[in-house]
Every structure is written in structure tokens, then in C-alpha cells.
Design a protein around this motif. Structure first.
Motif, PDB file in Angstrom:
ATOM      1  N   TYR A   1      36.549  66.151  11.707  1.00 38.75           N
ATOM      2  CA  TYR A   1      36.655  65.357  13.199  1.00 38.75           C
ATOM      3  C   TYR A   1      35.510  64.331  13.585  1.00 38.75           C
ATOM      4  CZ  TYR A   1      36.438  64.614  18.367  1.00 38.75           C
ATOM      5  OH  TYR A   1      36.091  63.907  19.468  1.00 38.75           O
ATOM      6  N   LEU A   2      34.174  64.539  12.903  1.00 38.40           N
ATOM      7  CA  LEU A   2      33.079  63.791  12.993  1.00 38.40           C
ATOM      8  C   LEU A   2      33.203  62.584  12.273  1.00 38.40           C
ATOM      9  CD1 LEU A   2      30.073  66.258  13.393  1.00 38.40           C
ATOM     10  CD2 LEU A   2      31.123  64.983  15.356  1.00 38.40           C
ATOM     11  N   GLN A   3      33.932  62.689  11.229  1.00 39.94           N
ATOM     12  CA  GLN A   3      33.932  61.763  10.006  1.00 39.94           C
ATOM     13  C   GLN A   3      34.920  60.947  10.556  1.00 39.94           C
ATOM     14  OE1 GLN A   3      32.348  61.082   7.240  1.00 39.94           O
ATOM     15  NE2 GLN A   3      31.043  62.675   7.588  1.00 39.94           N
ATOM     16  N   ARG A   4      36.398  61.072  11.118  1.00 39.32           N
ATOM     17  CA  ARG A   4      37.110  60.393  11.828  1.00 39.32           C
ATOM     18  C   ARG A   4      36.623  59.288  12.942  1.00 39.32           C
ATOM     19  NH1 ARG A   4      40.570  65.001  11.076  1.00 39.32           N
ATOM     20  NH2 ARG A   4      40.398  65.440  13.257  1.00 39.32           N
ATOM     21  N   ARG A   5      35.775  60.069  13.605  1.00 40.19           N
ATOM     22  CA  ARG A   5      35.048  59.299  14.755  1.00 40.19           C
ATOM     23  C   ARG A   5      34.186  58.128  14.254  1.00 40.19           C
ATOM     24  NH1 ARG A   5      32.399  62.906  19.292  1.00 40.19           N
ATOM     25  NH2 ARG A   5      32.052  60.705  20.079  1.00 40.19           N
ATOM     26  N   ARG A   6      33.275  58.367  13.251  1.00 32.00           N
ATOM     27  CA  ARG A   6      32.620  57.624  12.519  1.00 32.00           C
ATOM     28  C   ARG A   6      33.218  56.483  11.889  1.00 32.00           C
ATOM     29  NH1 ARG A   6      28.759  62.620  10.222  1.00 32.00           N
ATOM     30  NH2 ARG A   6      27.857  63.185  12.416  1.00 32.00           N
ATOM     31  N   LEU A   7      34.091  57.010  11.102  1.00 35.86           N
ATOM     32  CA  LEU A   7      35.008  55.744  10.516  1.00 35.86           C
ATOM     33  C   LEU A   7      35.525  54.949  11.388  1.00 35.86           C
ATOM     34  CD1 LEU A   7      36.134  54.932   7.721  1.00 35.86           C
ATOM     35  CD2 LEU A   7      38.251  56.391   8.354  1.00 35.86           C
ATOM     36  N   GLY A   8      35.971  55.191  12.584  1.00 33.82           N
ATOM     37  CA  GLY A   8      36.475  54.120  13.218  1.00 33.82           C
ATOM     38  C   GLY A   8      35.560  53.053  13.757  1.00 33.82           C
ATOM     39  N   LYS A   9      34.245  53.617  14.216  1.00 40.02           N
ATOM     40  CA  LYS A   9      33.172  52.867  14.497  1.00 40.02           C
ATOM     41  C   LYS A   9      32.611  52.083  13.360  1.00 40.02           C
ATOM     42  CE  LYS A   9      32.110  55.860  18.707  1.00 40.02           C
ATOM     43  NZ  LYS A   9      30.874  56.318  19.373  1.00 40.02           N
ATOM     44  N   ARG A  10      32.634  52.626  12.074  1.00 40.64           N
ATOM     45  CA  ARG A  10      32.137  51.932  11.138  1.00 40.64           C
ATOM     46  C   ARG A  10      33.093  50.944  10.823  1.00 40.64           C
ATOM     47  NH1 ARG A  10      29.628  53.780   6.302  1.00 40.64           N
ATOM     48  NH2 ARG A  10      29.553  51.822   4.853  1.00 40.64           N
ATOM     49  N   LEU A  11      34.302  51.050  10.822  1.00 34.53           N
ATOM     50  CA  LEU A  11      35.364  49.832  10.570  1.00 34.53           C
ATOM     51  C   LEU A  11      34.971  48.631  11.528  1.00 34.53           C
ATOM     52  CD1 LEU A  11      38.562  51.770   9.941  1.00 34.53           C
ATOM     53  CD2 LEU A  11      36.916  50.563   8.305  1.00 34.53           C
ATOM     54  N   LEU A  12      34.604  48.759  12.514  1.00 42.54           N
ATOM     55  CA  LEU A  12      34.423  47.886  13.488  1.00 42.54           C
ATOM     56  C   LEU A  12      33.027  47.204  13.190  1.00 42.54           C
ATOM     57  CD1 LEU A  12      34.842  49.385  17.127  1.00 42.54           C
ATOM     58  CD2 LEU A  12      36.326  47.813  15.833  1.00 42.54           C
ATOM     59  N   TRP A  13      31.751  47.594  12.836  1.00 43.55           N
ATOM     60  CA  TRP A  13      30.792  47.018  12.141  1.00 43.55           C
ATOM     61  C   TRP A  13      31.108  46.376  10.990  1.00 43.55           C
ATOM     62  CZ3 TRP A  13      27.234  45.929  15.500  1.00 43.55           C
ATOM     63  CH2 TRP A  13      26.791  46.610  16.431  1.00 43.55           C
ATOM     64  N   ASP A  14      32.147  46.908   9.964  1.00 46.00           N
ATOM     65  CA  ASP A  14      32.207  46.239   8.664  1.00 46.00           C
ATOM     66  C   ASP A  14      33.228  45.022   8.837  1.00 46.00           C
ATOM     67  OD1 ASP A  14      30.644  48.013   7.652  1.00 46.00           O
ATOM     68  OD2 ASP A  14      32.454  49.379   6.855  1.00 46.00           O
ATOM     69  N   ALA A  15      34.109  45.004   9.938  1.00 45.78           N
ATOM     70  CA  ALA A  15      34.806  44.085  10.127  1.00 45.78           C
ATOM     71  C   ALA A  15      34.136  42.804  10.618  1.00 45.78           C
ATOM     72  CB  ALA A  15      35.856  44.270  11.142  1.00 45.78           C
ATOM     73  N   GLY A  16      33.098  43.028  11.390  1.00 48.01           N
ATOM     74  CA  GLY A  16      32.147  41.936  11.839  1.00 48.01           C
ATOM     75  C   GLY A  16      31.284  41.515  10.895  1.00 48.01           C
ATOM     76  N   ILE A  17      31.107  42.318   9.783  1.00 46.95           N
ATOM     77  CA  ILE A  17      30.174  41.876   8.773  1.00 46.95           C
ATOM     78  C   ILE A  17      31.012  40.936   7.588  1.00 46.95           C
ATOM     79  CG2 ILE A  17      28.722  42.507   6.540  1.00 46.95           C
ATOM     80  CD1 ILE A  17      27.789  44.698   8.443  1.00 46.95           C
ATOM     81  N   TRP A  18      32.198  41.595   7.225  1.00 47.11           N
ATOM     82  CA  TRP A  18      33.075  41.174   6.485  1.00 47.11           C
ATOM     83  C   TRP A  18      34.008  39.644   6.750  1.00 47.11           C
ATOM     84  CZ3 TRP A  18      32.006  41.874   1.486  1.00 47.11           C
ATOM     85  CH2 TRP A  18      31.577  43.146   0.961  1.00 47.11           C
TER      86      TRP A  18
END
Length: 512
Positions: free
Chosen positions: A473-490
Motif C-alpha cells: 500500500y505504501l509503495q503504491r502511494r509512493r509510486l504515484g508521487k514519484r511519477l509526478l516528479w519523474d514526469a517533471g524531470i524527464w
């Protein structure tokens, strides 16, 4: 009936075959259940991207004092951190926006300003997250962790640290030289033309001595450095008011020409240079150190995020009139040269830039040389730093152009491209720091009549599914927020930096 029920309940609890018996493997009562609850780690505190949830309340209390002792900057209050986050925007880069040049489109200028300030705040937050994730307090430690193989203090790490420190010191010397040269040129505007060549070295020596006196402190937490940065910000606001009045009356005069600054300089690059910043990692660490004693721990991350956004937004508003003036390009329409603004503009400009130099010098990495401090009140390395900056400011125009271009390139690469590459390296190419889900130990089937030591070593596989569901459950929450920062970078930061690098390369080889 009550006694019969009590007997049945007691017999079921004391039975070896009961799932809740202390002799069973999955027992949750007695000393065994207490051990299971104490040894269960709180894995929610390892997420560097979740700044609004309860699983981000990290930093063990027993490590707080040790972390404060290892901070490069002593704990600072929110107001001081906000000052150091705001002041780099309101310096030489902002003043370069209106220094002559062809008028630009208002929409292009506003778009450049908004994009540059937004990306600057975004990159600051990247540095903050990387420092928090790696538990590092300096830029050197983060870069070593990202780009040097292995973890430790070997010869390779020592060489990498020396190289990074020299690169940072070189950039700070070049930046200080730019500030010195522009301050001296501003003062020389108040001197008659036939005496400017004679007064030039004396003005440089006086400003160098003035800055050296303010740089006696060894940290930006010292009051002289804080007061100098505050006065620099106030003088910028006064300079902006005087420049606005000069533009309204048509008496503004260009400070210098773009040919005296290098190939890469124009109005757009000046806007980008104004949004370059430093000291993000140690400032965020010093702010967290000042909030260690707070009872509500989530304020540590939210406070820096709020200060970062507010400083970038306020700096954008204070640079917005300059972009508007540049699009209008009103220059001395009335032909008057005795207007009070012609005297106040260079005065406030000199104050703004010269008072910004102490924070640049004090925050630069340099050897302490404590064995020589007994003979001099100033660190000899700091004296050499200021002397080198003053001498570089007296360089010929051709050398000064190279210094200007190199400083612009280093500032932009260090502010925008370096945090993106560090983030990608840490999270895509480096091994994770911790294992979220360790392997469950093999279950040991113990008999009901096993000894006490055998019962304590029995594993509890019944707890593993609960722990795994929690971690997923924690990994799913972190993955969603991580994808936002990765999208901003890439999708935003890397393409923008690539386009800027291509443009700069084309300018250097004369393609455009």
C-alpha cells in the motif's frame, strides 16, 4: 453458567493446540507478542517524496543532536532561511535585464521569467528531497553518493570530494569577481570621466577591504552576513523604485553594452541567470535542525516547501517590472542627465551587489587553516579568495568576457541540469539504501513441549501477510508521487536544459 464459560475459556487459552496459546507458533500474547510489536520496523519513514502524510514523520529523536552537530550551517530560523532563499534572485542577474540591448517581446520575456523561476523552485525541491533521502547536509556529499562508486571514505572518495570542492570554489570566485567588477563600474559612474582610470584600482581595493571585513565570520548564520544580505535585498527594492521612476520620466540610461559581457549574454539569458541559486542543501538542513524540537514533525518538510515557493513567487513579482521595462525600451527620452535618479541608480546598485558578496564568500568551501588563525583575525584562505576575485575583476575585456560566459554556464548547469542528473542517477542507477520487504525467515515447527528458548526463536509467519499488505500500500502511494516528479524531470527539465545547451553551443561556434 458463568463459571462453566470461564473454565472453557481458560482451558482453550491454556491448551497447546489453541491458536492463541503461548505454546503455539503464531501466539500474539505474553512476552512473544510484545517482542513482535517492538521489533516491527516503521518502514513508512523512508519515503523522500511523501511530504504530506503521516509516514513522513521521520528523524529519530536520539539522532537529532548528532545531526545538528554535523550541519554545515547552524540551525537558522524561518525568516533567515527565507532571506537566503530570496536574496540570490535579487542581485546582478535581475539588474542585467534592463542594461541595454534590443527590446524583447513582452510575452516571451514573461514566459522566460515564469519558466525560469518555476524550474528554479522545482530544482531546489529536488535538492531538498535528495538531501533528505540520503541524509546528507552538503552538495559535495550528495554528488559523491550519486556519482562515485561504493560507499565509504577511500582514496576515490577523497579525490572526488577535492574535485567537487575545487569546482564549487572556482564558481564562487568567478561569481564574486563579477560582483566586484559591476560594483566598481557602478561607483565609477559617479566619478568624472577623466579621473575614472585613476580611481579604478583605488575603488576596487576599497570594496575588497569592505567585503573582507564583512567576511570575518565563518558561517552565513553570523549576524554581519545576515545583515548584509538583508540590506542587499532592501537596497534592491530601493533600486527598483528609482528605476521605475526613471522609466516613467524617460531618464533611464543603459549601464553598459552586451558586448562587454560575452557571447552567451542577452536579455533572456540574464533572466535565466537571475533565477540561479545556491546553498539549497545546507539551508534546508539548517531549517530542519532548527525545527528538531517541534512537537509536530511534518512541519519540517512543509516549512521549507512553503519558503521555497514563496521566495520564488516574490522574486518573480520583483523582477516582473524589469521585464516590462525591457519590452518598452524607454531610454532617456527627455535628454536630461542631472535627474536625481542618475545618481541614486548607481548608488543603490553598488549597495545591492557589494553587500551580496559576503554571503558568496563565507559560503564557499575553503580550508580552515586553524593553526594560522592565531596570527591573523581573518582566515588566510578567505583573504586569498577575496584577493583573487578582486584581481579577476580588473582583467582585460577579453578575459572578462570569458569569465562572464563561464560563470553563466556554471550557474545554469549547477542550478537546473545537475539536480536532474543527480536524481536520475540516485533513483535509477544506484542501489537502494534499504530493503523495504526483507525475506521472511523460515518457519520452525516447534512442538507444544519445546523449551522456552525454542519458543522465543520461533518465527511468526502469520504476521508476514499483514506486513506485506502494508508495504504494498505504501509503495503504491509512493509510486504515484514519484511519477509526478519523474514526469517533471524527464518531460520538462531535461528537454529544456538540452535546448539551452544546444543554443549555447551554437552561439559559441557562431552558428547563430
Amino acid at each position: 453458567m458463568a463459571s462453566v464459560a470461564a473454565e472453557r475459556q481458560r482451558s482453550s487459552l491454556d491448551s497447546p493446540d489453541s491458536p492463541t496459546s503461548p505454546h503455539s507458533q503464531g501466539s500474539l500474547s505474553g512476552p512473544a507478542s510484545s517482542s513482535a510489536l517492538v521489533l516491527l520496523p516503521d518502514t513508512e519513514t523512508q519515503d523522500p517524496y511523501d511530504f504530506g502524510s503521516d509516514d513522513d514523520e521521520s528523524d529519530d529523536e536520539h539522532d537529532s543532536q548528532l545531526e545538528i552537530q554535523g550541519l554545515p550551517i547552524p540551525p537558522l530560523g524561518s525568516a533567515v532561511v527565507f532571506l537566503y532563499l530570496l536574496s540570490p534572485y535579487l542581485r546582478l542577474g535581475a539588474m542585467y535585464i534592463i542594461d541595454g540591448g534590443e527590446p524583447i517581446s513582452l510575452w516571451y520575456g514573461l514566459l522566460t521569467l515564469i519558466c525560469a523561476s518555476s524550474l528554479s523552485a522545482f530544482c531546489r525541491h529536488l535538492w531538498f528531497m535528495l538531501g533528505r533521502y540520503l541524509r546528507k547536509f552538503t552538495l559535495e556529499d550528495i554528488l559523491i553518493e550519486a556519482f562515485v562508486r561504493g560507499r565509504g571514505q577511500g582514496r576515490q572518495h577523497s579525490f572526488a570530494r577535492s574535485t567537487i570542492t575545487c569546482a564549487i570554489a572556482l564558481f564562487r570566485v568567478l561569481l564574486a569577481a563579477m560582483y566586484f567588477r559591476d560594483s566598481v563600474n557602478s561607483v565609477l559612474q559617479l566619478v568624472p570621466e577623466d579621473m575614472q582610470s585613476l580611481a579604478h584600482p583605488y575603488v576596487s581595493a576599497f570594496l575588497g577591504f569592505f567585503v573582507l571585513v564583512l567576511c570575518i565570520s565563518d558561517t552565513v548564520a553570523a549576524k554581519p552576513v545576515i545583515y548584509a544580505s538583508a540590506l542587499s535585498t532592501v537596497s534592491y527594492i530601493a533600486w527598483l523604485i528609482v528605476v521605475s521612476h526613471a522609466h516613467a520620466t524617460g531618464t533611464i540610461q543603459p549601464f553598459t553594452s552586451w558586448q562587454q559581457r560575452g557571447i552567451l549574454w542577452n536579455i533572456y539569458s540574464s533572466i535565466v541567470f537571475a533565477c540561479t541559486t545556491t546553498l539549497t542543501v545546507p539551508l534546508s538542513a539548517s531549517l530542519a535542525g532548527s525545527l528538531v524540537a517541534w512537537p509536530v514533525k511534518q512541519h519540517r518538510a512543509k516549512r521549507f516547501k512553503l519558503l521555497n515557493v514563496c521566495s520564488a513567487a516574490l522574486a518573480t513579482l520583483l523582477m516582473l517590472p524589469l521585464v516590462i521595462f525591457t519590452s518598452l525600451h524607454v531610454t532617456n527620452l527627455n535628454g536630461r542627465t542631472s535627474d536625481p535618479s542618475s545618481l541614486l541608480v548607481p548608488i543603490f546598485r553598488t549597495m545591492t551587489i557589494s553587500l551580496a558578496i559576503p554571503s558568496v564568500v563565507v559560503s564557499s568551501p575553503m580550508p580552515r587553516l586553524s593553526h594560522m588563525r592565531r596570527f591573523t583575525p581573518v582566515n588566510p584562505a578567505k583573504f586569498i579568495f577575496v584577493l583573487s576575485a578582486v584581481l579577476l575583476s580588473l582583467a582585460s575585456p577579453s578575459v572578462a568576457n570569458t569569465i562572464w560566459d563561464l560563470t553563466l554556464a556554471l550557474a545554469c548547469l549547477g542550478t537546473f541540469l545537475l539536480p536532474a542528473l543527480t536524481h536520475i542517477t540516485i533513483h535509477y542507477f544506484r542501489r537502494p539504501l534499504t530493503i523495504v520487504l526483507p525475506q521472511a525467515p523460515q518457519s520452525v515447527h516447534a512442538s507444544p513441549r519445546s523449551s522456552v528458548s525454542g519458543r522465543r526463536s520461533v518465527s511468526r509467519p502469520s504476521l508476514d501477510p499483514l506486513l506485506q499488505r502494508k508495504e504494498r500500500y505504501l509503495q503504491r502511494r509512493r509510486l504515484g508521487k514519484r511519477l509526478l516528479w519523474d514526469a517533471g524531470i524527464w518531460l520538462v527539465l531535461i528537454p529544456t536544459c538540452t535546448c539551452v545547451v544546444v543554443w549555447a553551443g551554437g552561439r559559441l561556434i557562431g552558428m547563430w
